[in-house]
Scaffold this motif. Structure first.
Motif, PDB file in Angstrom:
ATOM      1  N   LYS A 153       0.815  -1.191   0.000  1.00 16.47           N
ATOM      2  CA  LYS A 153       0.000   0.000   0.000  1.00 16.47           C
ATOM      3  C   LYS A 153       0.857   1.253   0.000  1.00 16.47           C
ATOM      4  O   LYS A 153       0.500   2.256  -0.580  1.00 16.47           O
ATOM      5  CB  LYS A 153      -0.934   0.001   1.221  1.00 16.47           C
ATOM      6  N   VAL A 209       1.594   2.173  -3.396  1.00 18.68           N
ATOM      7  CA  VAL A 209       0.436   2.754  -4.077  1.00 18.68           C
ATOM      8  C   VAL A 209       0.339   4.239  -3.798  1.00 18.68           C
ATOM      9  O   VAL A 209      -0.037   5.036  -4.665  1.00 18.68           O
ATOM     10  CB  VAL A 209      -0.861   2.038  -3.622  1.00 18.68           C
ATOM     11  N   LEU A 210       0.683   4.630  -2.578  1.00 20.73           N
ATOM     12  CA  LEU A 210       0.519   6.017  -2.179  1.00 20.73           C
ATOM     13  C   LEU A 210       1.704   6.895  -2.560  1.00 20.73           C
ATOM     14  O   LEU A 210       1.653   8.103  -2.386  1.00 20.73           O
ATOM     15  CB  LEU A 210       0.299   6.088  -0.663  1.00 20.73           C
ATOM     16  N   GLY A 261       0.558   9.070  -6.394  1.00 27.76           N
ATOM     17  CA  GLY A 261      -0.681   8.359  -6.152  1.00 27.76           C
ATOM     18  C   GLY A 261      -1.597   9.175  -5.262  1.00 27.76           C
ATOM     19  O   GLY A 261      -1.312  10.324  -4.916  1.00 27.76           O
ATOM     20  N   PRO A 262      -2.731   8.579  -4.849  1.00 28.50           N
ATOM     21  CA  PRO A 262      -3.679   9.314  -4.010  1.00 28.50           C
ATOM     22  C   PRO A 262      -3.102   9.588  -2.630  1.00 28.50           C
ATOM     23  O   PRO A 262      -2.219   8.876  -2.157  1.00 28.50           O
ATOM     24  CB  PRO A 262      -4.877   8.354  -3.925  1.00 28.50           C
ATOM     25  N   LEU A 317      -3.251   9.665   1.484  1.00 28.10           N
ATOM     26  CA  LEU A 317      -3.740   8.623   2.380  1.00 28.10           C
ATOM     27  C   LEU A 317      -5.217   8.833   2.688  1.00 28.10           C
ATOM     28  O   LEU A 317      -5.995   7.878   2.774  1.00 28.10           O
ATOM     29  CB  LEU A 317      -2.916   8.609   3.670  1.00 28.10           C
ATOM     30  N   ASP A 350      -7.466  10.214   0.703  1.00 29.84           N
ATOM     31  CA  ASP A 350      -8.216   9.778  -0.472  1.00 29.84           C
ATOM     32  C   ASP A 350      -8.197   8.256  -0.604  1.00 29.84           C
ATOM     33  O   ASP A 350      -9.167   7.645  -1.066  1.00 29.84           O
ATOM     34  CB  ASP A 350      -7.643  10.413  -1.743  1.00 29.84           C
ATOM     35  N   HIS A 351      -7.085   7.643  -0.225  1.00 31.15           N
ATOM     36  CA  HIS A 351      -6.976   6.190  -0.281  1.00 31.15           C
ATOM     37  C   HIS A 351      -7.976   5.541   0.679  1.00 31.15           C
ATOM     38  O   HIS A 351      -8.675   4.582   0.321  1.00 31.15           O
ATOM     39  CB  HIS A 351      -5.555   5.763   0.067  1.00 31.15           C
ATOM     40  N   THR A 399     -11.209   3.397  -0.503  1.00 36.09           N
ATOM     41  CA  THR A 399     -11.386   2.034  -0.009  1.00 36.09           C
ATOM     42  C   THR A 399     -12.769   1.859   0.600  1.00 36.09           C
ATOM     43  O   THR A 399     -13.466   0.877   0.338  1.00 36.09           O
ATOM     44  CB  THR A 399     -10.311   1.700   1.043  1.00 36.09           C
ATOM     45  N   ALA A 408      -7.552  -1.194   3.407  1.00 36.89           N
ATOM     46  CA  ALA A 408      -6.681  -0.095   2.968  1.00 36.89           C
ATOM     47  C   ALA A 408      -5.213  -0.387   3.237  1.00 36.89           C
ATOM     48  O   ALA A 408      -4.326   0.302   2.730  1.00 36.89           O
ATOM     49  CB  ALA A 408      -7.085   1.204   3.660  1.00 36.89           C
TER      50      ALA A 408
END
Length: 204
Positions: free
Chosen positions: A5, A8-9, A13-14, A16, A18-19, A23, A45
């Motif tokens: 993860k 991903v961030l 990336g998005p 946290l 927004d993540h 999710t 998440a």
């Protein structure tokens, strides 16, 4: 946060926040809101449970924002609504009815899972945008058609709009109350014909 993860961030990336929001919205779309916990959202998440509270005041705030994101995603996936004065009123109302049915099938189950969480629903209401919802658009459409003379001058368009919205509610809520996934098809042409018999212009 797990390494997967974290990757991903990174790199544009998005955030946290927004993540976490994305999710939660995905979980609402996949399984509804009933039983949706902070622990489940955090696990999906890939973050520790307490991380959520660094970005949202509480679970209710996160769910309200996630529910709003879910509703917007459903709305964005629906077809355009017809303009007054184009096509036929009957065909346009069938389009409105099909839109309303798809909208209700997409969002009502999520709201049903929150009946015991009024704080989430209150937060959601505060997030509603300034634009009209589908019910308002339907009533506005009918008023415009009446003004154009394509409906009777004394047509009770507000009542007609409530009838069509009621069909959408019944088609979805009755299934939820029955505890079954089976949905009876709605005869959209018959519904529209019944409405128009009450507000259509008198024969020449």
């Amino acid at each position: 946060m797990s390494p997967r993860k974290a990757a991903v961030l990174r790199d544009g990336g998005p955030s946290l926040r927004d993540h976490l929001l994305g999710t939660a919205a995905r979980l609402i779309a996949e399984r509804g809101t009933a039983g949706l916990t902070v622990r489940l959202i955090s696990r999906e998440a890939g973050v520790a449970d307490g991380v959520l509270y660094n970005h949202f005041a509480d679970k209710e705030e996160l769910l309200a924002h996630a529910l709003r994101a879910h509703v917007q995603a459903v709305e964005n996936g629906l077809h355009e609504l017809p303009e007054p004065g184009t096509g036929t009123v009957a065909a346009n109302l069938r389009t409105h009815l099909a839109y309303g049915l798809a909208l209700h099938r997409g969002i009502v189950p999520a709201f049903a899972g929150l009946t015991g969480q009024p704080a989430v629903l209150a937060r959601f209401a505060e997030l509603s945008g300034p634009g009209p919802d589908w019910r308002d658009k339907l009533a506005d459409y009918l008023r415009a058609e009446r003004d154009l003379g394509r409906l009777a001058p004394d047509a009770e368009v507000a009542a007609a709009a409530r009838m069509i919205v009621g069909v959408c509610h019944e088609a979805v809520v009755s299934v939820l109350l029955a505890g079954t996934a089976r949905q009876e098809p709605v005869d959209e042409a018959a519904v529209v014909a019944a409405v128009l018999r009450g507000i259509g212009p008198a024969p020449a």
